[in-house]
Design an enzyme around this catalytic site. Structure first.
Site, mmCIF file in Angstrom:
data_model
loop_
_atom_site.group_PDB
_atom_site.id
_atom_site.type_symbol
_atom_site.label_atom_id
_atom_site.label_comp_id
_atom_site.label_asym_id
_atom_site.label_seq_id
_atom_site.Cartn_x
_atom_site.Cartn_y
_atom_site.Cartn_z
ATOM 1 N N PRO A 91 37.612 46.143 31.923
ATOM 2 C CA PRO A 91 37.679 45.796 33.253
ATOM 3 C C PRO A 91 36.453 44.945 34.020
ATOM 4 C CG PRO A 91 37.922 47.920 32.933
ATOM 5 C CD PRO A 91 37.574 47.619 31.735
ATOM 6 N N CYS A 92 36.828 43.906 34.399
ATOM 7 C CA CYS A 92 35.384 42.760 35.017
ATOM 8 C C CYS A 92 35.168 43.052 36.393
ATOM 9 C CB CYS A 92 36.061 41.450 34.634
ATOM 10 S SG CYS A 92 35.672 41.021 33.011
ATOM 11 N N GLN A 93 35.607 44.215 36.863
ATOM 12 C CA GLN A 93 35.179 44.319 38.260
ATOM 13 C C GLN A 93 33.937 44.854 38.146
ATOM 14 O OE1 GLN A 93 38.020 45.414 37.060
ATOM 15 N NE2 GLN A 93 39.701 44.855 38.403
#
Length: 399
Positions: A91-93
């Site tokens: 997840p790149c959040q």
């Protein structure tokens, strides 16, 4: 300064994979269909962990931030540098507490860095990272248009992709990346995903060339449709989410392949509520699929008002079984958890056909079988147009 390269050629016959953020194992199943061997998976979500176990796979559950890479190697029975591939979709959040001067979109404050940490230690021959296509254009720092200043250095931090490529470059990996649409690889659904492939030994990696097309003289090479994959199970009483009575009532008025725009004019505003006045196409509201077309992107729930995934002819959402068919999971694959958890696992997965194509591209790179070398590419017009179309189909960029 680049890192000194170590000769890992003694491991070149290996085809073992270590998987992170494995979910329901869509990516892993596709890689195994291509000929690879997933030794162990990892996920934080308990339902995903139980799904992997139920299907006979070795898994290490828990937060990747608390996992040491040597644990994964030990469980896989592999040494540093031995794994053929590490794969995953971190997840790149990022965390809102990212360091000073880092924008809210900076992946250096996210789980992405733990994926980097694993690759840096494990040193696989190849890695695959997949994610949402938005990371290619997402700025590191979100600044409202009215407040933008071209002379402000804090507003010139580049994109999320810039940081991702920089971090992998520091590890010494050659990379190729682009956005792939699953429909071009035999998946009965439009689904665009960002895919990044890396090579430790700077081999000639490439993104998989499309295998399926909207128009083709042979049926097996045309895009797959919803009807091809779910029509034989539409009458089964399988596990299925439920629409509210109100939404089911409006859905009855929508034809196959239609959406809210097909409702009677005097009904549209009532059915849409506050969304009626909002902008955008709103194509997912009261959406029925079409048997004769690929599905839209499978989402994590088929009953959300803005992203409905309803059966082409029946007044219900797609069942769990139908959802799994659109993502090409094996018929005997077991999903563990609540109905909502099953939809979420399926919706978050990489389609099997796309994953298999990626795996085959990596294997072809390793085996040096992808390219037929010729003295020249014959022809000047039609042959070059075909070559260019194939290259554009992968939308690849090398680093």
């Amino acid at each position: 300064m680049s890192k000194k390269r170590i000769d890992y050629s003694q491991y070149y016959s290996n085809r073992d994979v270590i998987s992170f953020f494995s979910g329901a194992m869509g990516l892993d199943i596709g890689l195994e269909k291509a000929g690879l061997n997933v030794k162990i998976g990892q996920d934080f979500e308990p339902a995903c962990v139980e799904t992997m176990k139920a299907n006979g796979h070795e898994v290490l559950g828990g937060d990747i931030r608390k996992i040491e890479p040597q644990q994964m190697l030990d469980l896989a029975g592999l040494n540093v540098g031995e794994p053929f591939l590490v794969c995953g979709g971190p997840p790149c959040q990022p965390f809102s507490t990212a360091g000073k001067r880092l924008g809210i979109n900076d992946p250096r404050g996210s789980l992405f860095m733990d994926y980097i940490r694993m690759i840096d230690y494990i040193k696989p021959r190849f890695f695959i990272m997949e994610n949402v296509k938005g990371i290619m254009s997402s700025p590191l720092k979100h600044v409202p248009i009215a407040e933008r200043n071209a002379d402000d250095p804090e507003q010139q931090l580049g994109t999320v992709l810039d940081v991702i490529l920089s971090e992998f470059n520091k590890l010494g990996y050659k990379t190729v990346y682009g956005v792939l649409d699953a429909v071009n690889y035999g998946v009965p659904q439009f689904r665009e995903r960002f895919v990044l492939i890396g090579s430790r030994d700077h081999e000639d990696i490439f993104l998989p060339v499309p295998t399926h097309f909207q128009m083709h003289q042979k049926e097996e090479y045309r895009w797959k449709t919803v009807g091809e994959v779910i029509s034989d199970i539409e009458n089964e009483k399988g596990e299925c989410a439920t629409l509210s009575m109100e939404r089911a009532h409006y859905l009855e008025m929508v034809p196959e392949g239609g959406n809210w725009k097909d409702l009677p004019d005097d009904i549209k505003k009532i059915a849409m509520g506050g969304a009626y006045e909002s902008g955008g196409g709103k194509v997912g509201f009261y959406r029925r699929l079409s048997y004769s077309q690929p599905a839209p992107t499978v989402v994590t729930s088929p009953v959300q008002k803005a992203t409905m995934m309803c059966h082409p002819r029946m007044n219900r959402p797609l069942s769990v079984h139908e959802y799994a068919r659109l993502q090409q999971f094996p018929e005997d694959w077991k999903f563990i958890g609540t109905t909502a958890a099953k939809y979420r696992q399926i919706g978050n997965a990489v389609p099997i056909g796309l994953a298999e194509a990626i795996g085959r591209a990596v294997i072809a790179t390793a085996d040096k079988t992808a390219l037929i070398k010729t003295k020249r590419f014959r022809g000047t017009d039609i042959h070059n147009r075909i070559k260019n179309a194939l290259e554009l189909g992968g939308n690849a960029v090398c680093q």
